[in-house]
Design a protein around this motif. Sequence first.
Motif, short mmCIF file in Angstrom:
data_model
loop_
_atom_site.label_atom_id
_atom_site.label_comp_id
_atom_site.label_asym_id
_atom_site.label_seq_id
_atom_site.Cartn_x
_atom_site.Cartn_y
_atom_site.Cartn_z
N HIS A 144 5.59 4.25 -8.87
CA HIS A 144 6.00 3.00 -8.23
C HIS A 144 6.48 3.31 -6.82
CE1 HIS A 144 5.61 1.02 -12.10
NE2 HIS A 144 6.33 2.00 -12.62
N MET A 145 5.87 2.66 -5.85
CA MET A 145 6.16 2.96 -4.46
C MET A 145 6.29 1.68 -3.65
SD MET A 145 3.64 6.23 -3.76
CE MET A 145 4.55 6.65 -2.26
N GLY A 146 6.91 1.80 -2.46
CA GLY A 146 6.99 0.70 -1.53
C GLY A 146 8.04 -0.33 -1.90
N SER A 147 8.08 -1.42 -1.13
CA SER A 147 9.08 -2.47 -1.33
C SER A 147 8.55 -3.79 -0.81
CB SER A 147 10.37 -2.11 -0.58
OG SER A 147 10.14 -2.08 0.82
N THR A 196 1.87 0.03 -7.34
CA THR A 196 1.89 1.03 -8.40
C THR A 196 0.61 1.85 -8.30
OG1 THR A 196 3.15 -0.45 -9.84
CG2 THR A 196 2.08 1.45 -10.87
N ILE A 197 0.78 3.16 -8.23
CA ILE A 197 -0.35 4.08 -8.16
C ILE A 197 -0.55 4.71 -9.54
CG2 ILE A 197 -1.27 6.17 -7.08
CD1 ILE A 197 0.49 5.54 -4.65
N TYR A 198 -1.71 4.51 -10.11
CA TYR A 198 -2.04 5.10 -11.41
C TYR A 198 -2.96 6.29 -11.19
CZ TYR A 198 -0.17 0.88 -13.58
OH TYR A 198 0.66 -0.15 -13.98
N THR A 223 -4.71 1.96 -7.32
CA THR A 223 -3.48 1.41 -6.76
C THR A 223 -3.51 -0.11 -6.87
OG1 THR A 223 -3.23 3.25 -5.21
CG2 THR A 223 -2.04 1.22 -4.70
N LEU A 224 -2.47 -0.68 -7.48
CA LEU A 224 -2.34 -2.12 -7.63
C LEU A 224 -1.19 -2.60 -6.77
CD1 LEU A 224 -3.76 -1.14 -10.39
CD2 LEU A 224 -2.91 -3.29 -11.33
N LEU A 225 -1.46 -3.51 -5.85
CA LEU A 225 -0.41 -4.10 -5.04
C LEU A 225 0.22 -5.27 -5.78
CD1 LEU A 225 -2.15 -2.53 -2.82
CD2 LEU A 225 -1.03 -4.10 -1.22
N ALA A 226 1.53 -5.37 -5.68
CA ALA A 226 2.25 -6.48 -6.30
C ALA A 226 1.95 -7.77 -5.54
CB ALA A 226 3.74 -6.19 -6.29
N PRO A 227 2.09 -8.93 -6.19
CA PRO A 227 1.87 -10.20 -5.49
C PRO A 227 2.68 -10.29 -4.21
CG PRO A 227 2.09 -10.58 -7.85
CD PRO A 227 2.41 -9.13 -7.62
N ASN A 228 2.08 -10.87 -3.19
CA ASN A 228 2.69 -11.08 -1.87
C ASN A 228 2.90 -9.78 -1.10
OD1 ASN A 228 2.97 -13.92 -2.41
ND2 ASN A 228 4.78 -13.43 -3.64
#
Length: 277
Positions: free
Chosen positions: A150-153, A161-163, A181-186
């Motif tokens: 889990h990375m970033g903010s 999230t990097i799998y 890599t899945l980016l969170a919404p927004n």
Amino acid sequence: MEIRYATNPTDVKRYDTERIRKEFLVENLFKSNELNLVYSHYDRLITGGAVPVKETLKLEAGDLLKTEYFLERREVGIINIAEGVGIVTVDGEKYELNKRDCVYVGLGHESVAFSSKDSSNPARLYIVSATAHKQYPTQKIAIEEATPNHMGSDSQSNKRTIYQYIHAGGIQSCQLMMGMTLLAPNNMWNTMPPHLHDRRMEAYLYFDMDEDSRVIHFMGRPDETRHIVMRNEQVVFSPPWSIHSGVGTDNYTFIWAMAGENYTFTDMDSVSMDELK
């Protein structure tokens, strides 16, 4: 199989938009009832897309590889990017892949074929292959079993999230590393501040994007950057000398794959924001 040759960063400075896209962007890998492959002279990486609808598609060496079969001197990672279940058959043994599941197939397997469990809801299989010198076991891994980082903010618009699927701490391989890599919404940014890894190349597949969404992928030397506007399910090759970062009009998902000299995921040279031009 399409061929892409390596480029010199000094020459790339003079490329216009059309030439940059021609050299580094792969636009149409995924077509119904076709298996399309692109051979890059960067670390001999092959990327491909298979969309088996009513037919079974076979992974074959063709004339380019000059081998009896595709995996005679290679290994391959395969990830399903669609909701439809994909079936990868390796020398008669079947592996079912739900969306975002991965299977690694090692050196020496003579028969690899792709099909869909339901032709009305076909799989879309992304394929990445690197050269190999040793046989490692064929292994499937679901996204739930992959190593998450889990990375970033939200404040930096890069919460993600990097799998890790194929890497030293997961599925073993000779040199291929592969993950998602899945980016969170927004959230829209990935890999910023950027980095280099001169000991290996990388390829990105951007997907899970709406028809009107775009990713602006940044590449080039840190002090001589360029960009490529990318749509859903397109691939970009990142040379060892280039940064690789992107920002989207919406959140998105991408598969990263690396091959080259080094097998250490954390082997990278950071680039400060002050260096970017």
